[in-house]
Design an enzyme around this catalytic site. Structure first.
Site, short mmCIF file in Angstrom:
data_model
loop_
_atom_site.label_atom_id
_atom_site.label_comp_id
_atom_site.label_asym_id
_atom_site.label_seq_id
_atom_site.Cartn_x
_atom_site.Cartn_y
_atom_site.Cartn_z
N GLU A 153 9.08 1.84 3.65
CA GLU A 153 10.44 2.75 3.52
C GLU A 153 10.63 1.93 2.06
O GLU A 153 12.07 1.89 1.64
CB GLU A 153 11.07 1.78 4.57
CG GLU A 153 11.08 2.88 5.73
CD GLU A 153 11.94 4.51 5.84
OE1 GLU A 153 11.08 5.34 5.95
OE2 GLU A 153 12.79 4.97 5.66
N GLU A 183 9.07 0.88 -1.60
CA GLU A 183 8.01 -0.50 -2.10
C GLU A 183 9.62 -1.70 -2.75
O GLU A 183 10.50 -0.78 -3.71
CB GLU A 183 7.31 -0.86 -2.86
CG GLU A 183 6.13 -1.33 -2.85
CD GLU A 183 6.43 -2.72 -4.07
OE1 GLU A 183 6.15 -3.66 -4.07
OE2 GLU A 183 7.12 -2.25 -5.38
#
Lengths: 707, 707
Positions: B454, B456
């Protein structure tokens, strides 16, 4: 939104025609990207390998040993899914460990080299498989503590593999603190035996590798008790299992302690002793003995001699951790040069990989410099240890506390750094680094163990700090602390280096020395100021300050060893090799001082020794070093000579063909093979849960909820 | 040294007599130690639970939901080995995940609460089991991007579980960077359908949870192509499997991507599309639509509206990570108060546990303060998000970039901190924390994933930095950056706080503000000085500096939220609760500034803002706070209300009876149960390898070397 929820989507059902694009390749393949990255190297990789392994011969021996073992275990074909990524339960993993151990043990026995001591987790003869500890702990402990007669008896048996040994020290309630062990060995004069017992729940022997099901004999550390008297902990050889049928001998309960984060190829186990009996002669008697009538005699230097001998295990851990870190960095570096991501990827014909992003090459190269620093420090401590052994053989124990301190500090620094760095390398591979087939989780989780075993790292730091505080209190400083200018050193010292002068390693050593001297001095002053409480409580109170001092002294040692190793490189080496290593020394030192990505930097600046302008200069130098080093990233990792089989990584194969290999392995996973035999359905899930669930059913929820 | 290597040790064979001590208990049991530690609390734990969950009712709802699900899955009996520690292969793990998902899904459906959104990995309806994403991603995405008609059709189906949904965005070659996705959805005017394809190897859909075998429908993100024109990525509902027999529909290859470090209860999968066809109406058409004759229309604010909606996933991750960290700390704190180790253990009647060692309670309490900081920051960002939603509903998108920045920074900070802190908590449990049955590896490895998925974390930091740099370049600073005094702020500012004044949170905020203002200003000046290169390249070059600035701004937000939450505690709360939380705010801030155990401290001191004397004062204040907080350590973790079943930890059970529970579970491990049915021998290992090995045989080494 056609169709209803109970029938298939009619439109979709016509898919799969002949106008399929199929799965193609991008304009520039990953193998081409890898080749291009590898070709940028400024030096001959094989020359650097000679420095890593010590000589051209050592490189050859290493490569041949790997080749033999990998061929004999059938692990060289990278198109086959490696066994460890198959559907293994606990028992399958143990069997796999036994097979790996057998191959490495026999190869080691036949060829007599130490390749399988350090260089890869996959084959290493340590605690990663059940047959390693025979050579690494069982036999060395007997040779250290046994009499000539005991050695003559046990050494050939263990060396040839006719018995399988382990080393049983820790208990469920007690780890690093040997004096707290509770297992008892009571002398029974009547039968001339020792009776071994686990008198409390907390005394159950717990954690020893190969103890559960694999070793026939072990060395048990237990309190020697004669009559009412407790003589403290001693080492006893205990046979655990019958060599005829492998059943445990009477009075011994053995078992596996279950899955761990890694090291699941071996059976770390537990043992409960309930009046297990061994002959008196199984006490290792070189430094302490019990006579037939129960008289105890001990060598006046027992402690010192035991201590010196036990350092060997730490040496192996330090070297091993350096290699394991290099393994993780090899994988991450290789994947980084073949991975396109983000805006640069949109230039389809560019070979720009994520390696070109600043944060990626910064982190990788900084960590690569740390892997080299760890290796060269480990080689330096090897020499220090050999020197100690020579001196001890001549009755001179004066270097023991120094050598012990060096190893404790290195063990803590190298393992903690390797564990953190390998995890960072894993993260640098994005989501794919989270997959077992990347090979990275196994490396990261193995390194996590090194921070705890063979001396918990914070305990190690305390030991370094103790040495330093004793040194400060002594009339004259020990040689290794002679860089501390005065007992009141610290305040208002300023560094006057600037610009490119920060590249001179002498200046960097000076900065490291200042920091260590200041922190050690401050810690000592704090301790003196709060004397009065007991010595131990007093040190405990200041543990955080002492920790910083101990780390600073150890990092100075590491920088010194790194520099000395590079300085000593033979003149026959190509100059480019020395040049690249010199860049790494500088990068290691400068990032330790001033990288926001490195946790140690506060201690260099908090006293105002360096100004913000100087930090700016340092960061400019770091940027230049990174530019110079970037073309060598692949060569710097190739030089460690990891085979594809030893990396066992879909991301880290030498040819760079990552996505092909991932899909090739994934399609061979047992779950996918089974499903393909069942119309691509996971049959158990469909039948037990899903079919009923989508029909709105609740199922029998508790039905199979527990095994 | 009697006997020979082929026969059993005669002396030992007589063991196991009647004079066994058996396994006893120490004078003070672990449960007594736990009780004593728990009794030291200065406040009523249940009151703190109300603050954590928001109200007395919320605590009740939480507890009841856990009770129901744990009872229905039969996991409440702590004397039974939890299923996940049994001998599970990949397929067993998936089944276990399905069972857990079913229980939580139905409970959630029946009771309509959000308990299973955040509070424990074991039951959470996210990616930890195959049925969570239906609710967390599939349905919300349809509700965000679908037309009223589409929502009316799909929402009831997914809410009731009649279809199982997933969300398919990432590809094997592309993660966070959505614009780089390669999967195509080509409009076929003839049939009024989209044809979905994976045109390259790198375009294979890879990683989506539940994609492999468990979901019937998914939302595929693919490039919308009409004629020759590429309209960029859009969302399409694709039915993957027949609801009759669960077989994949034509043109779709599906499979599992194999074992991961954690999350093995779900089938993160891959999908290769080969002319899979879906009706035109399966394009989610709220913001962009395609007409029957292939005309494309789009909403002018499509990007903004999508972006706002997608923030919800990050909210869940942030909250979840705070809870998972609290879980790890609950286990580590409980084990620390019942574990004796080292010299203090020798005082047999003392209840001194390792909690009394400075480094142990320092690390634990510092991390506990960070768990609370994470939770309260997450609550603050929740409110900001709700505010944004209200504004967006009214057509006001002006807060989008601010809210996005807050969530990006919190996502990166909270997850990275939680992952590192949980690993440190694990290490604080010594070797036992390395055992799966400690429950800690699963938590640590789950948290490791949050740093990557979701968004990095380093990409998140870049986004925060971009916001900050845009803010600096704007005519007037955004409200949240108004603390930056001037565009040339930074040089030669000195902090004048000393002594106990460092306990005033206003002063602490001032220090955090100075640091952030200085770093942001410096970064902006660097960027301006090196203008000329493209904007993106320029930012990339200065990524390390930008990272520090972004972190500093985020840590300021966290401290502010923490302080505000504590300030806003209702007057009806007992004063002790507010007092303990105030201590935590201070400890959080002071350790961030000046703890050698914390990596951020360099940025507070490198400009000379704080002197060494001030750091000394801060460290003295930290020591006092630790003394005050130590009696509350157990209460501070109890307050999160984790049940024993949800911790699934032999070390972390509420009663403290650790060693009994460890041995009880270990004796139930399948490998030990099987062996006990075979004379305590691991039969496969003995027969395949050991028997031949100890006889000096080499065996057929390649025989079973691969599955």
């Amino acid at each position: 939104m056609k169709g209803d929820d109970r029938s298939d989507n009619a439109s979709q059902a016509r898919g799969g025609g002949e106008d399929s694009h199929g799965v193609g390749k991008p304009a520039i393949t990953q193998t081409q990207m890898m080749e291009s990255a590898r070709n940028q190297a400024t030096f001959d990789t094989s020359k650097l390998s000679e420095i890593i392994f010590g000589s051209p011969e050592a490189v050859k021996i290493h490569k041949k040993a790997f080749q033999r073992v990998e061929e004999s275990t059938g692990t060289t074909d990278m198109s086959k899914l490696p066994a460890r990524y198959g559907n293994m339960n606990r028992e399958d993993m143990l069997l796999e460990g036994l097979r790996a151990g057998r191959a490495a043990f026999h190869d080691s026995l036949d060829n007599g080299d130490s390749t399988f001591r350090y260089h890869t987790q996959e084959w290493v003869l340590t605690n990663s498989n059940p047959l390693g500890l025979t050579e690494v702990l069982f036999r060395p402990m007997i040779e250290l503590q046994g009499t000539a007669e005991q050695i003559a008896y046990w050494t050939p048996l263990s060396r040839s593999g006719k018995i399988i040994g382990s080393y049983t020290q820790t208990e469920i309630g007690q780890g690093t603190f040997v004096a707290g062990l509770e297992t008892t060995a009571v002398f029974d004069k009547r039968t001339d035996e020792f009776v071994i017992n686990s008198p409390t729940l907390s005394s159950i022997k717990f954690w020893p590798g190969a103890l559960g099901y694999m070793s026939s004999h072990t060395i048990v550390i237990a309190r020697l008790i004669i009559g009412e008297k407790d003589y403290g902990v001693h080492a006893f050889i205990v046979q655990l299992r019958s060599l005829k049928d492998w059943k445990p001998l009477p009075g011994i309960e053995l078992g596996d302690i279950g899955l761990k984060m890694a090291y699941n190829g071996t059976d770390n186990g537990y043992a409960v002793f309930n009046n297990a009996r061994i002959p008196r002669s199984n006490l290792l008697m070189r430094f302490a003995s019990v006579s037939r009538d129960g008289a105890y005699t001990t060598h006046p230097l027992r402690e010192k001699l035991l201590y010196g001998g036990m350092l060997k295990g730490r040496l192996a851990i330090i070297r091993n951790s350096a290699f394991q870190l290099a393994q993780a960095l090899t994988i991450a570096t290789r994947y980084s040069v073949v991975r396109r991501q983000g805006h640069k990827q949109l230039q389809q014909n560019s070979v720009a990989s994520i390696m070109s992003y600043k944060l990626q090459h910064y982190r990788l190269l900084m960590l690569i410099s740390r892997a080299y620093a760890s290796l060269f420090a480990s080689l330096a401590s090897d020499s220090a240890y050999q020197e100690l052994q020579k001196q001890q053989a001549n009755g001179d124990h004066s270097s023991l506390s120094y050598t012990h301190m060096v190893m404790a500090g290195l063990k803590a620094w190298v393992t903690a750094n390797a564990a953190d760095a390998a995890e960072d390398a894993r993260k640098m591979c994005g989501g794919h680094g989270y997959l077992m087939i990347s090979g990275l989780p196994e490396i990261v989780n193995s390194l996590a163990a090194t921070c705890t075993f063979e001396g918990e790292n914070y305990v190690m730091w305390k030991q370094v700090a103790s040495y330093l505080m004793k040194g400060m209190a002594a009339r004259s400083l020990p040689k290794d602390m002679a860089y501390i200018p005065s007992p009141t050193y610290g305040k208002r010292v300023r560094c006057h280096v600037s610009g490119v002068d920060f590249l001179h390693v002498d200046n960097l050593l000076y900065i490291f020395q200042h920091r260590a001297a200041r922190l050690i001095t401050e810690a000592y002053q704090l301790l003196r100021a709060s004397r009065g409480k007991g010595a131990v409580q007093n040190e405990d109170r200041h543990d955080v300050v002492l920790l910083s001092a101990a780390k600073a002294h150890t990092e100075l040692y590491i920088l010194q060893s790194f520099r000395e190793h590079v300085t000593s490189i033979s003149g026959s080496m190509p100059t480019e090799v020395k040049a690249v290593l010199t860049r790494l020394v500088r990068l290691f030192a400068l990032t330790t001082i001033a990288s926001p990505l490195c946790s140690s930097s506060a201690s260099f600046v908090e006293d105002g020794f360096l100004t913000l302008n100087q930090l700016g200069d340092i960061r400019t130098n770091i940027d230049h070093l990174l530019e110079e080093l970037q073309p060598d990233a692949i060569a710097l990792t190739d030089a460690w000579e990891f085979t594809d089989a030893s990396l066992t990584s879909a991301l880290g194969c030498k040819d760079g063909d990552v996505y092909e290999r991932m899909m090739c392995w994934i399609r061979q996973l047992p779950i996918n093979v089974h499903a393909s035999e069942n119309d691509s359905v996971f049959r158990d899930g469909w039948e037990e849960v899903i079919r009923d669930f989508i029909a709105g059913g609740r199922g029998n929820v508790t039905e199979k909820a527990r095994l």
